[in-house]
Design a protein around this motif. Structure first.
Motif, mmCIF file in Angstrom:
data_model
loop_
_atom_site.group_PDB
_atom_site.id
_atom_site.type_symbol
_atom_site.label_atom_id
_atom_site.label_comp_id
_atom_site.label_asym_id
_atom_site.label_seq_id
_atom_site.Cartn_x
_atom_site.Cartn_y
_atom_site.Cartn_z
ATOM 1 N N MET A 132 35.594 -12.824 6.680
ATOM 2 C CA MET A 132 35.556 -14.312 6.457
ATOM 3 C C MET A 132 34.388 -14.888 7.331
ATOM 4 N N GLY A 133 34.027 -14.193 8.405
ATOM 5 C CA GLY A 133 33.125 -14.997 9.327
ATOM 6 C C GLY A 133 31.828 -14.279 9.002
ATOM 7 N N GLN A 134 31.774 -13.142 8.440
ATOM 8 C CA GLN A 134 30.394 -12.496 8.080
ATOM 9 C C GLN A 134 30.067 -12.826 6.625
ATOM 10 N N ALA A 135 31.272 -13.254 5.769
ATOM 11 C CA ALA A 135 30.610 -13.487 4.250
ATOM 12 C C ALA A 135 31.176 -14.839 3.937
ATOM 13 N N LYS A 136 30.756 -15.811 4.846
ATOM 14 C CA LYS A 136 30.942 -17.215 4.528
ATOM 15 C C LYS A 136 30.529 -17.678 3.384
ATOM 16 N N GLY A 137 31.709 -18.349 2.623
ATOM 17 C CA GLY A 137 31.628 -18.762 1.159
ATOM 18 C C GLY A 137 31.868 -17.978 0.214
ATOM 19 N N ILE A 138 31.744 -16.697 0.378
ATOM 20 C CA ILE A 138 31.921 -15.546 -0.822
ATOM 21 C C ILE A 138 33.519 -14.980 -0.619
ATOM 22 N N TYR A 139 33.646 -14.499 0.661
ATOM 23 C CA TYR A 139 35.019 -14.343 0.870
ATOM 24 C C TYR A 139 35.727 -15.304 1.746
ATOM 25 N N THR A 140 36.837 -15.976 1.002
ATOM 26 C CA THR A 140 37.702 -17.107 1.737
ATOM 27 C C THR A 140 38.904 -16.881 1.702
ATOM 28 N N PHE A 141 39.714 -17.530 2.661
ATOM 29 C CA PHE A 141 41.062 -17.685 2.521
ATOM 30 C C PHE A 141 41.608 -17.709 1.012
ATOM 31 N N THR A 142 41.025 -18.708 0.393
ATOM 32 C CA THR A 142 41.734 -18.890 -0.924
ATOM 33 C C THR A 142 41.205 -17.619 -2.095
ATOM 34 N N SER A 143 40.373 -17.075 -1.705
ATOM 35 C CA SER A 143 40.065 -15.914 -2.677
ATOM 36 C C SER A 143 40.696 -14.788 -2.513
ATOM 37 N N HIS A 144 41.367 -14.537 -1.187
ATOM 38 C CA HIS A 144 42.074 -13.483 -0.903
ATOM 39 C C HIS A 144 43.523 -13.837 -1.413
ATOM 40 N N LEU A 145 43.847 -15.013 -1.584
ATOM 41 C CA LEU A 145 45.194 -15.417 -1.966
ATOM 42 C C LEU A 145 45.551 -14.782 -3.569
ATOM 43 N N LYS A 146 44.443 -14.242 -4.241
ATOM 44 C CA LYS A 146 44.793 -13.768 -5.706
ATOM 45 C C LYS A 146 45.258 -12.298 -5.444
ATOM 46 N N TRP A 147 45.011 -11.897 -4.349
ATOM 47 C CA TRP A 147 45.371 -10.358 -4.003
ATOM 48 C C TRP A 147 46.774 -10.141 -3.338
ATOM 49 N N THR A 148 47.374 -11.522 -2.934
ATOM 50 C CA THR A 148 48.779 -11.558 -2.306
ATOM 51 C C THR A 148 49.726 -10.721 -3.036
ATOM 52 N N PRO A 149 49.853 -11.047 -4.267
ATOM 53 C CA PRO A 149 51.130 -10.400 -5.079
ATOM 54 C C PRO A 149 50.931 -8.866 -5.078
ATOM 55 N N VAL A 150 49.876 -8.219 -5.121
ATOM 56 C CA VAL A 150 49.608 -7.076 -5.184
ATOM 57 C C VAL A 150 49.810 -6.226 -3.935
ATOM 58 N N ILE A 151 49.192 -6.936 -2.841
ATOM 59 C CA ILE A 151 49.644 -6.489 -1.527
ATOM 60 C C ILE A 151 50.966 -6.584 -1.108
ATOM 61 N N ALA A 152 51.798 -7.726 -1.758
ATOM 62 C CA ALA A 152 53.238 -7.671 -1.450
ATOM 63 C C ALA A 152 54.070 -6.670 -1.986
ATOM 64 N N LEU A 153 53.564 -6.383 -3.176
ATOM 65 C CA LEU A 153 54.318 -5.279 -3.928
ATOM 66 C C LEU A 153 54.150 -3.795 -3.083
ATOM 67 N N GLY A 154 52.847 -3.576 -2.577
ATOM 68 C CA GLY A 154 52.716 -2.531 -1.778
ATOM 69 C C GLY A 154 53.314 -2.591 -0.499
ATOM 70 N N TYR A 155 53.691 -3.611 0.250
ATOM 71 C CA TYR A 155 54.368 -3.926 1.257
ATOM 72 C C TYR A 155 55.839 -3.594 1.294
ATOM 73 N N ALA A 156 56.501 -3.977 0.064
ATOM 74 C CA ALA A 156 57.642 -3.403 -0.477
ATOM 75 C C ALA A 156 57.829 -1.894 -0.538
ATOM 76 N N ALA A 157 56.726 -1.255 -1.408
ATOM 77 C CA ALA A 157 56.823 0.060 -1.688
ATOM 78 C C ALA A 157 56.739 0.846 -0.542
ATOM 79 N N SER A 158 55.771 0.385 0.581
ATOM 80 C CA SER A 158 55.829 1.165 1.713
ATOM 81 C C SER A 158 56.793 1.252 2.512
ATOM 82 N N ILE A 159 57.593 0.256 2.550
ATOM 83 C CA ILE A 159 58.835 0.227 3.363
ATOM 84 C C ILE A 159 59.733 1.119 2.795
ATOM 85 N N PHE A 160 59.763 1.252 1.390
ATOM 86 C CA PHE A 160 60.828 1.708 0.646
ATOM 87 C C PHE A 160 60.352 3.303 0.625
ATOM 88 N N LEU A 161 59.164 3.841 0.660
ATOM 89 C CA LEU A 161 58.676 5.115 0.926
ATOM 90 C C LEU A 161 59.006 5.431 2.386
#
Length: 191
Positions: free
Chosen positions: A153-182
């Motif tokens: 976020m510091g290097q890609a100001k305006g391109i990669y933002t907090f809100t642009s990352h939020l669209k990936w949160t559900p997929v990461i949460a699924l990976g989080y649950a799957a990694s615990i199970f594995l």
């Protein structure tokens, strides 16, 4: 970090003493590179570690430094002992480690691991593996939970933002649950 900068400064001094220019070509020769890192058109680029560090995003570095100091202060005051007693003493360590992973989404995951290591709970090897897994993967749930996200976020100001990352949160949460199970499926013998 300071030790690494010290080594780089000694290396810079070595380059300046062995080669009157202390340039990039001598760095390439010192590390035995077959091909140059990049071409140099008859000009010498000085290797000065302080100039390289001066170009860093100091606000990002100071953020991490401040958070680490806060963890040390919380430990000194005794809040980490209270937190450890509540998390690992009154709850199941698995639940505690999953909560630590979720907390690492809001605070840098390295800082969360520093706090857990400072707490030094009496948990099994499998639980230690679980807390490192959950802090690492859970830190990616939000952009501010990992050093890579904050740095990007510091290097890609305006391109990669907090809100642009939020669209990936559900997929990461699924990976989080799957990694615990594995983890439980593959490393059950460590619990």
């Amino acid at each position: 970090m300071m030790l690494g900068l010290t080594y780089l400064q000694f290396f810079s001094f070595y380059l300046q003493k062995t080669n009157k220019h202390g340039d990039v070509q001598s760095i390439q020769h010192a590390v035995n590179l077959e091909e140059p890192l990049y071409s140099i058109d008859e000009k010498h680029e000085e290797f000065d570690v302080f100039k390289k560090v001066a170009n860093l995003e100091w606000d990002t570095l100071l953020f991490f430094y401040g958070v680490m100091i806060c963890v040390s202060g919380l430990s000194f005051i005794g809040y980490l002992d209270l937190t450890s007693h509540y998390l690992y003493g009154e709850n199941n360590p698995t639940i505690a480690n999953i909560l630590v992973g979720i907390a690492s989404a809001f605070v840098d995951n390295g800082t969360i691991m520093l706090a857990v290591l400072t707490m030094a709970p009496d948990i099994s090897q499998g639980q230690w593996l679980l807390v490192t897994l959950t802090a690492g993967v859970g830190g990616s749930l939000l952009a501010v939970g990992s050093a890579a996200g904050v740095g990007l976020m510091g290097q890609a100001k305006g391109i990669y933002t907090f809100t642009s990352h939020l669209k990936w949160t559900p997929v990461i949460a699924l990976g989080y649950a799957a990694s615990i199970f594995l983890h439980f499926a593959m490393n059950g013998r460590y619990f």
